[in-house]
Design a protein around this motif. Structure first.
Motif, PDB file in Angstrom:
ATOM      1  N   HIS A 128       0.845  -1.196   0.000  1.00 47.50           N
ATOM      2  CA  HIS A 128       0.000   0.000   0.000  1.00 47.50           C
ATOM      3  C   HIS A 128       0.878   1.243   0.000  1.00 47.50           C
ATOM      4  CE1 HIS A 128      -3.272   2.702   0.978  1.00 47.50           C
ATOM      5  NE2 HIS A 128      -2.806   2.960   2.190  1.00 47.50           N
ATOM      6  N   HIS A 136       1.040   5.205   0.022  1.00 48.41           N
ATOM      7  CA  HIS A 136       0.157   6.327   0.359  1.00 48.41           C
ATOM      8  C   HIS A 136       0.925   7.398   1.121  1.00 48.41           C
ATOM      9  CE1 HIS A 136      -2.911   8.724   2.285  1.00 48.41           C
ATOM     10  NE2 HIS A 136      -2.592   8.259   3.487  1.00 48.41           N
ATOM     11  N   ASN A 181      -0.871  -1.071  -4.387  1.00 45.87           N
ATOM     12  CA  ASN A 181      -1.943  -0.080  -4.326  1.00 45.87           C
ATOM     13  C   ASN A 181      -1.346   1.330  -4.365  1.00 45.87           C
ATOM     14  OD1 ASN A 181      -4.880   0.505  -3.829  1.00 45.87           O
ATOM     15  ND2 ASN A 181      -3.985   1.626  -2.127  1.00 45.87           N
ATOM     16  N   VAL A 193      -2.410   5.147  -4.096  1.00 45.22           N
ATOM     17  CA  VAL A 193      -3.504   6.038  -3.716  1.00 45.22           C
ATOM     18  C   VAL A 193      -3.546   7.233  -4.671  1.00 45.22           C
ATOM     19  CG1 VAL A 193      -4.409   7.499  -1.865  1.00 45.22           C
ATOM     20  CG2 VAL A 193      -3.362   5.297  -1.318  1.00 45.22           C
ATOM     21  N   SER A 215      -7.362   3.390  -4.226  1.00 44.30           N
ATOM     22  CA  SER A 215      -8.087   3.676  -2.978  1.00 44.30           C
ATOM     23  C   SER A 215      -9.019   4.856  -3.219  1.00 44.30           C
ATOM     24  CB  SER A 215      -7.105   4.040  -1.852  1.00 44.30           C
ATOM     25  OG  SER A 215      -6.414   2.918  -1.374  1.00 44.30           O
ATOM     26  N   HIS A 223      -8.126   9.213   0.360  1.00 40.07           N
ATOM     27  CA  HIS A 223      -7.906   8.290   1.477  1.00 40.07           C
ATOM     28  C   HIS A 223      -8.811   8.602   2.677  1.00 40.07           C
ATOM     29  CE1 HIS A 223      -5.350   5.716   4.171  1.00 40.07           C
ATOM     30  NE2 HIS A 223      -5.121   5.079   3.040  1.00 40.07           N
ATOM     31  N   LEU A 275      -9.868  -2.614  -4.884  1.00 36.99           N
ATOM     32  CA  LEU A 275      -9.909  -1.380  -4.095  1.00 36.99           C
ATOM     33  C   LEU A 275      -9.348  -1.674  -2.708  1.00 36.99           C
ATOM     34  CD1 LEU A 275     -11.155   1.643  -3.967  1.00 36.99           C
ATOM     35  CD2 LEU A 275     -12.891   0.551  -2.528  1.00 36.99           C
ATOM     36  N   TRP A 276      -8.358  -0.867  -2.303  1.00 36.53           N
ATOM     37  CA  TRP A 276      -7.879  -0.904  -0.916  1.00 36.53           C
ATOM     38  C   TRP A 276      -8.667   0.167  -0.169  1.00 36.53           C
ATOM     39  CZ3 TRP A 276      -3.023  -3.026   1.353  1.00 36.53           C
ATOM     40  CH2 TRP A 276      -2.788  -2.583   2.651  1.00 36.53           C
ATOM     41  N   PRO A 277      -9.691  -0.215   0.621  1.00 39.97           N
ATOM     42  CA  PRO A 277     -10.416   0.819   1.374  1.00 39.97           C
ATOM     43  C   PRO A 277      -9.446   1.487   2.345  1.00 39.97           C
ATOM     44  CG  PRO A 277     -11.542  -1.316   1.447  1.00 39.97           C
ATOM     45  CD  PRO A 277     -10.173  -1.569   0.913  1.00 39.97           C
ATOM     46  N   SER A 278      -9.492   2.786   2.444  1.00 38.37           N
ATOM     47  CA  SER A 278      -8.554   3.516   3.297  1.00 38.37           C
ATOM     48  C   SER A 278      -8.526   2.903   4.689  1.00 38.37           C
ATOM     49  CB  SER A 278      -8.980   4.983   3.407  1.00 38.37           C
ATOM     50  OG  SER A 278      -9.284   5.506   2.134  1.00 38.37           O
ATOM     51  N   GLN A 319      -8.119   0.029   5.491  1.00 40.15           N
ATOM     52  CA  GLN A 319      -8.864  -1.241   5.470  1.00 40.15           C
ATOM     53  C   GLN A 319     -10.162  -1.132   6.268  1.00 40.15           C
ATOM     54  OE1 GLN A 319      -5.916  -4.141   6.741  1.00 40.15           O
ATOM     55  NE2 GLN A 319      -5.008  -4.221   4.707  1.00 40.15           N
TER      56      GLN A 319
END
Length: 763
Positions: free
Chosen positions: A19, A21, A77, A79, A229, A233, A287-290, A292
Motif C-alpha cells: 500500500h 500512500h 496499491n 492512492v 483507494s 484516502h 480497491l484498498w479501502p482507506s 482497510q
C-alpha cells in the motif's frame, strides 16, 4: 484394471499487497495558519517533503526489484492523492519548504532557514539513512552531542551545503547507486554546492517520473496488479455516518454534530476510478479501502463503481464471524481455513470478493524483520508460510501429502515506511525472500485478481453481517472518539454544510471548493489528532487540515470561522503515554532517541507524588516487538546506578486471565500493599554493579525455580534491557503486567511506577 482419480493438488498461494500512500501535503491556502516556521512554509505549496523523498526511496525500487523475479506476481496499491502529488513534483510545480531551502545558496541562508535545516534535515532513521554516510553522520553527531545552538553558532556555509545535499541523497534508494552521477556524489561525500543540489533534485524528478510508467508496464506484462483507494484516502464508513464508531465501541464519545454525507463516497470512488483509467489504460479491479476500514453501508457504492474485490484485516473477519483467531507458540493461526481464503460479500448491488490479511505476518515485515539479519528474516517468513501449508495439509480429510484445495494467504501492508528500518532499504531482505520463493514448488505468489479469477470465492458473508471497523483492533477509534479528533469532525461537518448550502458551486464550476473538501475528508489528519499517534510534525498536520478547510471557505467567498484559525489541539511535549508502535532498540545503554521515540513512557522522579521524590530513576520507557520485550530506565542527573541507588533491580511479570503458578515477590521487608503484594510468574533480577542477571519462574507452593534467560543488558548513560518472549513462554501478542522493584541484599527499597503496573500489550 482399476483407475483411481487423484485429487488436484495446489501450492500455497500467497498475495502480497503493498500500500503506497502519503497524506495530501499540498495546501491550497496561501497563508500558513501557524507562526512556527511560517516564513519557511510560505515559500511553497507543499508543507512537507515526504512524497518526494519516499518517491525516490520506496516506490520505483520495490517493483524494479520484483521485475528481476518474473515468476513472482504481486499487487501494489497506489492512492490517487499520492499520484497527483508525484505528478506535481515531476512537472516542477511541487515545491516543499525542504526543497526550497535546499535550492537556496548556502551563503544566502537567513537565520530562520539555518534553524530549519538544523532541526529538520536529519528527519530520518539515523541507523540506516545517516550513519552509513560518514559526512552526514559527522554533522548529525555534532548536532546530537553539541546541541542545536552550537551548530547555529559554528556551522559554516559548507556545513549547511553538505547537510542540504545529504538530506536528499540519503533518500535515494540503494538500487540506484550504480547510476554514475549518484555514485560520484556518494563517493565525494562533501563540498556540495548549489549546482550539485540542483542536479540531485533533477535526479529525484527523473526517478519520480518512472514510477507510474513502470507499474503500468509490469501490469500489462501480467506480473503486477495495480489497485487504487478512495480519492484522498477518507475513512468511508465515517463519511457515511460518524455514529458507526459505536459499532465496535458502544460507549464511544461522538462529535457534537453527526457527519452523514454518504453521497461523498461515490464521488471519491469515481474520481479514483477516472484517475486510474487515464494513467493505466484500463479499469481498476481491486480497491484498498482507506485503512482497510469497511462496513455494510459502503459496499453497494464499491460494487456500483465496478470494483471486483476489496481487502481488509483479520480483525474484521474475526468480528464478522464472531471468532477469535488463536495462534500457536510460533505465532501461526490455529484455524487457517477461516482466514486463508477469499469470501463473497452479497450486497443489494451485486457480489464483491473480499480478502483478509494475516495481521501478524504483515506486521512482521512492517515492524520486526528490519531489526533482524536479512537472510534470517527472509527464512523465518518462508518458514511461517511453510508452517501454514503443513497445518492446512494436516487438517484436510484423509492423509494426503499435498494441498487439495486452493488456499490464499494475504500479506498486506504499508509499502513505504517500514524500509527505513531495513539494511539498504530492504534490498537484501527482499532479494533473499524472492530468490527462495522463486525456487519453491510449494509456494506461489499471485495477484489477488489472478486468484479469484481462477478460484472464485465459495464462502459467503451476507453484506449486513460485515463488521464495521478498520485494521486497528477492528474499530475506528484511531480516527474518532478522542476530544481532538471529534473537534476536527465538527469543523469538517460545519464546512460540509456550508458547501451544501451553495448548490451553485458544482465540481465543474468551482473545483477548488470540492478539492478542498476532499482533502479535508482524508484520514490522515484524524490519525494524528489526539491520543494514539504523535510525531514532531503534529502541528503541521493540524495546520494542513485547517488550511484545506480555509480553502473551501475561500473558494465559496464565505467568511472563515474563527475556530478554524486556532489549532485543533495544543501540541505540547508529551508526558506519560502508551507505546505507539513496535520498537527495535539497539541494547547499548545509550538510549538513542530514535530507537525509543515510539515506546511507552512513564515519568517517575518527583512527577508522580512524594514517594518518588527520592527515587533515582527519572523516566521509564517500555515497548515490544515480535521478538522481545524492552525496558529502559533513565536515571537522574549525576546518579551512579548501584552506588547512588539500590544495586538490585527486579522485574516481575504476571499474566492476567491465565491460570498458572504464581509466587510472592522474593524480597524481605516488602510492604503488604498493592501491587507489591500481588503474586507473579516470572522474576528477572539485575545487579546494577556487576551487570549480571538471574531469572526465575514460579512453581507450586509459592516456590521460585531458576531458569535460563537470553536477556540482553546494557548500562551506560541509561539502563536498557531486552527480554525474549521465548523466556516468558507466552505469545508476543499476549497481554501481561510488569512491576519494577529496587532492592539491596534482597531487601525491598522502592518500586516503580507508583501505585500502578505497566500494561504490556502489542500496540
Amino acid at each position: 484394471m482399476t483407475h483411481y482419480l487423484l485429487p488436484m493438488t495446489h501450492p500455497l498461494y500467497v498475495a502480497f499487497i503493498w500500500h503506497q500512500h502519503q497524506p495530501l501535503y499540498k495546501s491550497r491556502n496561501n497563508t500558513p495558519l501557524s507562526d512556527g516556521d511560517a516564513d519557511v512554509l510560505a515559500t511553497s505549496e507543499y508543507r512537507l517533503p515526504w512524497v518526494r523523498l519516499h518517491g525516490t526511496k520506496d516506490y520505483l525500487d520495490l517493483v524494479l526489484l520484483l521485475e528481476r523475479y518474473p515468476k513472482l506476481h504481486q499487487t501494489v496499491n497506489l492512492v490517487p492523492s499520492l499520484i497527483l502529488q508525484l505528478e506535481d513534483y515531476i512537472a516542477g510545480t511541487g515545491v516543499d519548504p525542504y526543497l526550497a531551502v535546499a535550492l537556496t545558496p548556502a551563503e544566502k541562508l537567513n537565520d530562520q532557514q539555518r534553524r530549519f535545516i538544523i532541526e529538520h534535515f536529519f528527519d530520518a532513521n539515523h541507523h540506516t539513512l545517516i550513519d552509513p554516510h560518514p559526512r552526514y553522520a559527522e554533522l548529525y553527531q555534532q548536532r546530537q552531542e553539541n546541541g542545536r545552538s552550537w551548530c547555529l553558532e559554528n556551522w559554516q556555509s559548507g556545513d549547511y551545503g553538505d547537510v542540504m545535499a545529504w538530506h536528499n541523497l540519503a533518500w535515494i534508494d540503494p538500487l540506484f547507486w550504480d547510476d554514475p552521477e549518484i555514485a560520484a556524489w556518494i563517493e565525494r561525500g562533501r563540498n556540495f554546492n548549489l549546482s550539485d543540489r540542483r542536479k540531485i533534485y533533477a535526479k529525484q524528478q527523473e526517478i519520480l517520473g518512472r514510477i507510474v510508467p513502470q507499474h503500468r508496464k509490469m501490469q500489462e506484462a501480467g506480473q503486477l496488479e495495480v489497485t487504487t483507494s478512495p480519492y484522498t484516502h477518507p475513512i468511508l464508513p465515517l463519511l457515511a455516518d460518524t455514529n458507526v464508531g459505536r459499532v465496535a465501541v458502544s460507549n464511544m464519545n461522538l462529535p457534537q454534530h453527526r457527519f452523514q454525507w454518504e453521497e461523498d463516497i461515490p464521488r471519491h470512488l469515481q474520481k479514483a476510478r477516472d484517475m486510474y483509467e487515464k494513467r493505466f489504460g484500463c479499469a481498476p479491479r481491486g480497491l484498498w479501502p482507506s485503512e482497510q476500514a469497511v462496513g455494510t453501508q459502503i459496499l453497494p457504492h464499491i460494487v456500483k463503481q465496478g470494483f471486483n474485490w476489496i481487502c481488509s484485516d483479520e480483525a474484521i473477519l474475526g468480528w464478522t464471524l464472531k471468532h477469535f483467531f488463536h495462534r500457536d507458540g510460533s505465532g501461526n493461526v490455529e484455524e487457517p481455513e477461516l482466514l486463508y481464503r477469499p469470501y463473497r460479500l452479497e450486497t443489494p448491488a451485486g457480489d464483491l470478493a473480499i480478502v483478509f490479511r494475516d495481521h501478524r505476518l504483515s506486521d512482521l515485515i512492517g515492524f520486526t524483520y528490519g531489526s533482524m539479519e536479512p537472510q534470517r528474516a527472509a527464512a523465518e517468513l518462508v518458514g511461517h508460510l511453510e508452517a501454514i501449508a503443513r497445518t492446512l495439509k494436516h487438517r484436510q480429510p484423509g492423509d494426503g501429502t499435498a494441498l487439495e484445495q486452493p488456499w490464499l494467504v494475504t500479506i498486506a501492508l504499508d509499502g513505504e515506511n517500514c524500509w527505513e528500518y531495513y539494511q539498504l532499504d530492504g534490498k537484501p531482505f527482499l532479494e533473499a525472500l524472492y530468490a527462495t520463493l522463486s525456487d519453491s514448488p510449494d509456494i506461489k505468489l499471485v495477484t489477488v485478481s489472478e486468484f479469484i479469477d481462477q478460484f472464485p470465492p465459495t464462502a459467503t458473508i451476507p453484506a449486513e453481517q460485515l463488521h464495521t471497523g478498520s485494521w486497528v483492533d477492528g474499530n475506528l477509534t484511531t480516527w474518532i472518539g478522542d476530544q481532538a479528533k471529534n473537534r476536527a469532525w465538527d469543523l469538517l461537518t460545519e464546512a460540509r454544510i456550508v458547501l451544501a448550502n451553495h448548490p451553485e458551486a458544482t465540481e465543474e464550476n468551482n473545483p477548488e471548493a470540492w478539492e478542498a473538501l476532499y482533502a479535508a475528508e482524508g484520514s490522515d489528519w484524524f490519525w494524528w489528532f489526539g491520543e494514539g499517534h504523535s510525531s514532531n510534525q503534529d502541528a503541521i498536520f493540524d495546520q494542513l487540515f485547517r488550511e484545506h478547510l480555509c480553502a473551501l471557505y475561500q473558494a465559496l467567498n464565505a467568511p472563515i470561522p474563527e475556530n478554524i484559525l486556532k489549532p485543533v489541539e495544543i501540541h505540547e511535549a508529551r508526558g506519560d503515554h502508551r507505546p505507539e508502535s513496535f520498537i527495535h532498540p539497539i541494547i547499548d545503554g545509550v538510549g538513542d532517541e530514535q530507537d525509543w521515540d515510539k515506546a511507552g513512557r512513564i515519568e517517575i522522579g518527583g512527577a508522580r507524588g512524594t514517594m518518588h521524590n527520592s527515587i533515582a530513576v527519572q523516566r521509564l520507557w517500555y515497548g515490544v516487538d515480535h521478538l522481545n520485550f524492552y525496558v529502559r530506565l533513565d536515571f537522574k542527573s549525576g546518579i551512579q546506578p548501584g552506588k547512588d541507588c539500590p544495586p538490585e533491580l527486579n522485574l516481575l511479570w504476571f499474566y492476567p486471565d491465565r491460570t498458572m503458578n504464581n509466587s510472592p515477590v522474593p524480597l524481605a521487608e516488602l510492604p503488604d500493599e498493592a501491587p507489591l503484594n500481588y503474586h507473579f510468574h516470572h522474576h528477572l533480577g539485575v545487579n546494577l554493579l556487576t551487570k549480571s542477571i538471574w531469572f526465575q519462574e514460579a512453581g507450586e507452593h509459592y516456590q521460585w525455580h531458576p531458569r535460563t534467560s537470553r536477556a540482553q543488558l546494557a548500562l551506560n548513560k541509561c539502563l536498557e534491557l531486552a527480554v525474549p518472549w521465548a523466556d516468558l513462554n507466552v505469545e508476543p501478542d499476549y497481554p501481561l503486567r510488569l512491576i519494577l522493584v529496587l532492592s539491596e541484599g534482597e531487601r525491598y527499597r522502592s518500586y516503580l511506577p507508583e501505585n500502578a503496573l505497566i500494561p504490556i500489550e502489542v500496540p
